[in-house]
Design an enzyme around this catalytic site. Structure first.
Site, PDB file in Angstrom:
ATOM      1  N   ARG A  76       9.772  24.186  15.167  1.00 40.17           N
ATOM      2  CA  ARG A  76      11.049  24.702  15.642  1.00 40.17           C
ATOM      3  C   ARG A  76      10.863  25.643  16.833  1.00 40.17           C
ATOM      4  O   ARG A  76      11.745  25.757  17.691  1.00 40.17           O
ATOM      5  CB  ARG A  76      11.861  25.352  14.515  1.00 40.17           C
ATOM      6  CG  ARG A  76      13.336  25.519  14.865  1.00 40.17           C
ATOM      7  CD  ARG A  76      14.205  25.905  13.681  1.00 40.17           C
ATOM      8  NE  ARG A  76      14.682  24.759  12.925  1.00 40.17           N
ATOM      9  CZ  ARG A  76      15.716  23.983  13.268  1.00 40.17           C
ATOM     10  NH1 ARG A  76      16.423  24.245  14.346  1.00 40.17           N
ATOM     11  NH2 ARG A  76      16.073  22.963  12.518  1.00 40.17           N
ATOM     12  N   GLU A  82      22.149  29.986  10.983  1.00 41.66           N
ATOM     13  CA  GLU A  82      21.065  30.556  11.774  1.00 41.66           C
ATOM     14  C   GLU A  82      21.391  30.846  13.238  1.00 41.66           C
ATOM     15  O   GLU A  82      20.938  31.855  13.770  1.00 41.66           O
ATOM     16  CB  GLU A  82      19.845  29.622  11.735  1.00 41.66           C
ATOM     17  CG  GLU A  82      19.255  29.500  10.357  1.00 41.66           C
ATOM     18  CD  GLU A  82      18.176  28.430  10.301  1.00 41.66           C
ATOM     19  OE1 GLU A  82      18.503  27.245  10.489  1.00 41.66           O
ATOM     20  OE2 GLU A  82      17.015  28.787  10.094  1.00 41.66           O
ATOM     21  N   GLU A 131      12.862  29.687   0.477  1.00 41.53           N
ATOM     22  CA  GLU A 131      12.767  28.243   0.731  1.00 41.53           C
ATOM     23  C   GLU A 131      11.484  27.710   0.099  1.00 41.53           C
ATOM     24  O   GLU A 131      11.479  26.686  -0.560  1.00 41.53           O
ATOM     25  CB  GLU A 131      12.789  27.950   2.234  1.00 41.53           C
ATOM     26  CG  GLU A 131      12.773  26.450   2.528  1.00 41.53           C
ATOM     27  CD  GLU A 131      12.926  26.085   4.000  1.00 41.53           C
ATOM     28  OE1 GLU A 131      13.452  26.898   4.777  1.00 41.53           O
ATOM     29  OE2 GLU A 131      12.515  24.968   4.371  1.00 41.53           O
ATOM     30  N   THR A 191      13.920  19.674  11.294  1.00 46.99           N
ATOM     31  CA  THR A 191      13.087  18.999  12.295  1.00 46.99           C
ATOM     32  C   THR A 191      12.295  17.864  11.649  1.00 46.99           C
ATOM     33  O   THR A 191      11.923  16.912  12.323  1.00 46.99           O
ATOM     34  CB  THR A 191      12.140  19.989  12.981  1.00 46.99           C
ATOM     35  OG1 THR A 191      11.300  20.587  11.987  1.00 46.99           O
ATOM     36  CG2 THR A 191      12.923  21.083  13.689  1.00 46.99           C
TER      37      THR A 191
END
Ligand code: LUZ
Ligand code: MOS
Length: 770
Positions: A324, A726, A246, A454
């Site tokens: 998170r 996830e 990522e 988020t």
């Protein structure tokens, strides 16, 4: 056997309605024909690069002598920070990380220079000829030490609901303890890599094994000091990522882009497994201190938890990961009074990064440890306490969102109905009474995972669809295919809307010139965000095609329907086919290309109040895990994991179950056998697969039974099929507690702690603790 397979992909004879459709890449994957980064045919004259990295965890660079290495025949150039025309800065959220170290190094594996040579072999020989002198500085290896010294990535953040004092007053039982989870290596099969090819006029094309092509483009622009429109990033697919690409695919891409920019030659880098293991960050280790209080009837009254996160030497994605953890601190439970705090601590280790679950699993493990702690002390089965506290509609999360369509209770009930939790428990008690050489344990794991980035702004996506004159369709989006099957799902979405077979649809590479400003394919949201964008674009095209058909058939567009490539008017089959309609539309000069833009509705979050509605929906589920321990050897097996999972209305149950199985086993590995350790000098100890134990075919559960929870789906999920990447990682949590419960059944003196992973070694020690 299936001649069609070779031409248009495995799905040729399949249909979008088939929720048992295989990943359309499977056939070529199995034959080794799929193209990954290192399979891209090289342009003549391509050079190869290797990183020279810091051998110490913290220190000042006194001198580096590259002269001998530079003299080696075949070495083209050694590139350092001095060669950077733009800014030597790769930090995305916080700008605190250099591409190449200037005066100081902060972790073992930190890049200092890039050796560019005619071959990888030459580059590797040259590396041995670089002589550097460092002045070693004290290295902070433990996040506790970092916290004591006040070394933080950012100020700590706290989520609050209710009042701890009220909770305390209403509590009959209070438990206090610690829980730890370790790091985890992503172990994508394809290591990090990138290939940069210079084009005319200073433009550059970058092929990268990245989840975030736009991140690569942005940081390349910053380092090279050229505008983003000069940089094209193209991605066919990745051989796995799991979050590891990522943010951390970026530096390698930027390095070869820099080299290509300077040398005006194509330059490629592919990390060896050893380099990858040493230089890249892992899942963040977390250390939690908790206090939890229960009323007489075992309802949670308060939960006070402080997490210490080991962020490594730079921010990377840690601030988002922190967030998170805060969002998942309550697990699947309603907690009226809570304070959840995360300290993101800076250590001299490679910057830790995104990894499936993104801080969520670490938060959930702590609350599950607290539940287990209470059960141990009160001598009741853990599931009795868990069951009493499950979230229900109308309950408030610590961040202010109200639970809607909460499936915590329904999935628990479904799991109980299918798998009979109490009976499983009793059978294990009986087994343990009758056996000493083997002991068994069980656990139940409720799942609640929030879907959406988020960071609200990232919840957007775009798609570009072309319908060609022969009726075939090409789709570009921002989604990255990394084995999860997102391309298959996107084809299904378009096939569904157009009512054409999947074989008519091709997913193009993900390319920043076709779809710009993309969010990384992350947060389980790739199919939802990009699928919704495809849906929007496809519906616009469909509307125009229906109008065209109405014109041709002298009908009304509302009366037109396309069913399996045949045009119907007023419910009656006509002679007009999809291919003919498209061709006619072209000659009528109807626009056959469309873009779609999707921005997730309803979500918002106010960081100043730490309240809002950050998630578009939650994914729920319940798993039941049993384990068996060999009490002589300390070895164990996860026997069964039985799951009821909230897929919404799965559009492709093959892919979705594959995700649940993979995530489960990855979660089990994290909490049982995978152990990241560093010595006091900050050197990673398990730097090869001989010493780092990932679950293999022998260590997966003997039975994995996955049942679909029956629900209406969710309108914000693509075709009502919920995000699946996830959430099921959380089911791995059960393995830790099931194994631990088996040890308890053998050794009455065992003092269980909640320090994961629970390795075979720890189990053996636990069995004979006195
Ligand atoms: N990446 C990110 C993620 O940037 N934000 C997130 O919320 C997230 N969640 C899961 C995985 N990756
Ligand atoms: Mo992620 S942990 O890249 O969804």
């Amino acid at each position: 056997m299936f001649p069609d397979c070779r031409q248009a992909g495995y799905a040729t004879f399949e249909n979008y309605k088939n929720r048992h459709m295989k990943n359309t890449d499977t056939y070529r994957h199995l034959r080794g024909e799929s193209v990954y980064l290192d399979d891209i045919p090289e342009v003549f004259g391509t050079l190869h690069a290797l990183v020279y990295d810091s051998p110490i965890a913290h220190g000042k660079i006194k001198s580096i002598d590259y002269s001998e290495a530079e003299k080696l025949p075949g070495v083209i150039r050694i590139i350092t920070y001095k060669d950077i025309p733009g800014e030597n800065q790769i930090g995305a959220i916080i700008q605190d990380e250099e591409l190449f170290a200037e005066d100081e190094v902060h972790f073992i594996g930190e890049p200092i220079a890039l050796i560019v040579a005619e071959s990888e072999r030459i580059a590797s020989d040259a590396k041995k000829l670089i002589h550097a002198e460092f002045e070693e500085l004290p290295a902070v290896i433990s996040p506790y030490e970092a916290k004591e010294k006040g070394c933080f990535i950012e100020a700590p953040r706290t989520f609050k609901i209710g009042d701890l004092k009220d909770g305390e007053k209403n509590s009959k039982y209070v438990f206090e303890g610690t829980a730890e989870t370790g790091g985890q290596e992503h172990l994508y099969i394809e290591t990090q890599g990138s290939y940069a090819v210079p084009k005319e006029n200073g433009q550059i094309t970058i092929y990268s094994s990245t989840q975030g092509p736009t991140a690569v483009q942005q940081i390349t622009s910053r380092i090279l000091g050229i505008p983003m429109n000069m940089i094209e990033v193209d991605v066919r697919r990745l051989g796995g990522a799991f979050g590891g690409k990522e943010d951390q695919a970026t530096p390698w891409a930027v390095m070869v882009a820099l080299a290509a920019h300077i040398l005006n030659k194509p330059v490629k880098i592919v990390l060896s497994r050893h380099d990858d293991l040493r230089m890249t960050g892992k899942r963040h280790p977390y250390f939690a201190n908790y206090r939890i209080g229960f009323s007489e009837d075992l309802k949670i009254q308060f939960y006070d938890v402080e997490f210490i996160q080991d962020a490594g030497a730079a921010a990377d994605l840690s601030p988002a990961i922190t967030e998170r953890t805060l969002f998942h601190g309550n697990g699947s439970y309603f907690i009226p009074n809570a304070e959840i705090t995360v300290f993101s601590c800076k250590t001299n280790l490679p910057p830790n990064t995104a990894f499936r679950g993104f801080g969520g699993p670490q938060g959930i493990f702590a609350i599950e440890a607290a539940m287990q702690h209470a059960a141990d002390e009160l001598n009741v089965p853990t599931y009795e306490i868990q069951k009493k506290n499950l979230l229900e509609d109308g309950d408030e999360f610590p961040y202010g969102q109200i639970a809607e369509n909460a499936e915590a209770v329904s999935s628990w009930k479904a799991a109980d109905k299918h798998f009979n939790i109490e009976k499983t428990y009793e059978e294990i008690l009986k087994f343990n009474k009758e056996n000493t050489k083997f002991k068994k344990g069980m656990s139940v794991t409720p799942l609640c995972f929030g879907i959406s980035f988020t960071n609200t702004g990232l919840n957007q996506a775009r798609a570009l669809i072309h319908i060609y004159t022969d009726g075939s369709i090409g789709i570009s989006t921002g989604a990255i295919e990394m084995g999860q099957g997102v391309n298959t799902k996107l084809k299904q979405v378009a096939a569904h809307i157009f009512s054409v077979p999947v074989s008519k649809i091709k997913l193009e590479t993900t390319n920043t010139t076709r779809v710009a400003n993309t969010s990384p394919t992350a947060a389980s949201s790739g199919a939802d965000l990009n699928g919704k964008a495809v849906e929007i674009a496809a519906n616009k095209l469909l509307k125009r095609l229906k109008e065209t058909a109405a014109e041709i058939l002298h009908s009304k567009s509302e009366a037109i329907d396309i069913r399996d490539e045949i045009i119907f008017s007023q419910d009656k089959k006509t002679e007009l086919t999809w291919d003919k309609l498209v061709s006619d539309a072209y000659w009528k000069r109807v626009k056959l290309s469309e873009k779609g833009h999707y921005a997730t509705p309803e979500i918002h979050f106010d960081k100043t109040k730490e309240k809002g509605h950050p998630f578009v929906y939650h994914v729920y589920g319940t798993s039941v895990t049993t384990a068996i321990v060999d009490t002589i050897r300390g070895t164990y097996e996860i026997e069964e994991v039985k799951i009821v999972h909230d897929f919404g209305k799965s559009m492709n149950i093959f892919l979705d179950k594959g995700q649940v199985e993979g995530a489960l086993i990855q979660g089990i590995g994290w909490l049982t056998t995978e152990e990241i350790r560093h010595d006091e000098k900050g050197r990673i100890l398990a730097n090869a697969l001989s010493t780092y134990k990932v679950p293999d075919i022998h260590s997966v559960p003997k039975i994995v039974d996955i049942k679909e929870l029956e629900t209406e789906g969710d309108k914000h999920a693509i075709l009502k099929s919920k995000a699946v990447g996830e959430p099921p990682f959380i089911y791995g949590t059960g393995s830790f507690f099931a194994v631990q419960n088996a040890v308890k059944a053998f050794n009455p003196n065992y003092k269980p702690d909640f320090n994961a992973p629970i390795t075979h070694e720890k189990v053996l020690m636990g069995l004979y603790q006195d």
